[in-house]
Write a protein that holds these residues in place. Structure first.
Motif, short mmCIF file in Angstrom:
data_model
loop_
_atom_site.label_atom_id
_atom_site.label_comp_id
_atom_site.label_asym_id
_atom_site.label_seq_id
_atom_site.Cartn_x
_atom_site.Cartn_y
_atom_site.Cartn_z
N HIS A 22 -11.84 -3.28 3.85
CA HIS A 22 -10.82 -3.71 2.88
C HIS A 22 -11.44 -3.96 1.51
N THR A 65 -5.05 -4.80 5.64
CA THR A 65 -5.86 -3.67 6.09
C THR A 65 -5.75 -3.49 7.60
N THR A 114 0.84 -1.19 0.00
CA THR A 114 0.00 0.00 0.00
C THR A 114 0.88 1.24 0.00
N LEU A 126 -7.32 5.15 3.85
CA LEU A 126 -7.82 4.24 4.86
C LEU A 126 -8.08 4.98 6.17
#
Length: 288
Positions: free
Chosen positions: A83, A91, A59, A67
């Motif tokens: 997620h 996640t 990520t 997020l």
């Protein structure tokens, strides 16, 4: 220039100690028995911190910021709902990296000021009751079944009886008449088994079938006192916790005797401990 030999643990400890004392790298090298370049590399590596090993994060910083924004906007979403492209595990890790932790929300009933005041008054009235006194109370806890299994007009009932009372399952809608029938044919025999000729008190919630005038008349006719009970107070009823025990311990087997339900006694013993938090919270919901 050749490759510098790896340092031993003793050499690294010597370098760290002498470096803290302010010794020069040449002096440290002589004391540690290594080259000056090895000393320099070790000191610089410790100052910067070793590079992290393992796979590169999948990520980006932008993903992590996205997020973080999603979690802040709706903190009650679970990891499975958040997620998308990344896995649940990734996640969860990214959420921890930005300072979030996952918890199961504690569900509490919504109480208005009047209900809190009634709970507070009830708790103050019962604060001196002992576990022995609470053991004389028959605690009732109802769970709604499915009305799709209604068989004609009758209430199909099955019971599990032991030294602690009876478990009654009704597949029909429980109105006042059905409720009184259960009291007559199951609660009274269970009370006779548990208490004999001794006095006891019956506890029930404020559902319509229980608070109906006909039900109140039934209790008076049978000489059974009913414990006054504040509305929306599952935290005061230890049988709420019993359902968790039933699910964990009795999923694949029926209880055969009181020994298998000994945890119920501990729930009854918890009643005095449930009262004090209600008073401290001035009638608001408690941890129970």
């Amino acid at each position: 220039m050749g490759k510098t030999a790896d340092l031993t643990v003793v050499q690294k400890m010597t370098i760290d100690t002498l470096h803290k004392e302010g010794k020069t790298q040449n002096v440290i090298a002589k004391e540690a028995g290594c080259s000056q370049s090895s000393v320099s590399k070790h000191i610089n590596r410790e100052a910067k911190g070793r590079k992290r090993c393992g796979r590169k994060k999948c990520t980006s910083n932008r993903d992590n910021r996205t997020l973080e924004r999603i979690v802040k906007q709706n903190p009650f979403q679970n990891v499975g709902e958040i997620h998308k492209d990344a896995s649940r595990t990734i996640t969860h890790r990214r959420m921890q990296d930005v300072g979030f932790s996952c918890h199961i929300p504690c569900v509490k009933p919504l109480l208005n000021n009047r209900q809190c005041q009634k709970r507070l008054a009830w708790a103050k009235d019962k604060k001196d009751w002992t576990a022995a006194e609470w053991s004389k109370v028959i605690l009732e806890e109802a769970r709604r079944g499915t009305e799709s299994m209604l068989l004609e007009v009758q209430c199909k009932v099955s019971t599990v009886s032991d030294g602690l009372g009876c478990h009654v399952i009704c597949w029909s809608k429980v109105n006042a008449a059905v409720y009184q029938d259960v009291l007559e044919h199951f609660v009274l025999p269970a009370a006779d088994q548990l208490y004999g000729d001794a006095d006891f008190i019956f506890q029930q919630d404020l559902a319509p079938a229980r608070s109906a005038k006909a039900t109140s008349t039934w209790f008076k006719d049978h000489g059974i006192p009913v414990l006054n009970w504040p509305a929306n107070s599952p935290d005061l009823n230890p049988t709420e916790n019993l359902w968790g025990i039933v699910k964990r311990k009795m999923r694949y087997a029926r209880p055969n005797n009181a020994e298998e339900l000994k945890q119920c006694h501990r729930l009854i013993d918890s009643m005095p401990r449930r009262i004090a938090p209600v008073i401290r919270a001035k009638g608001a919901p408690t941890k129970y």
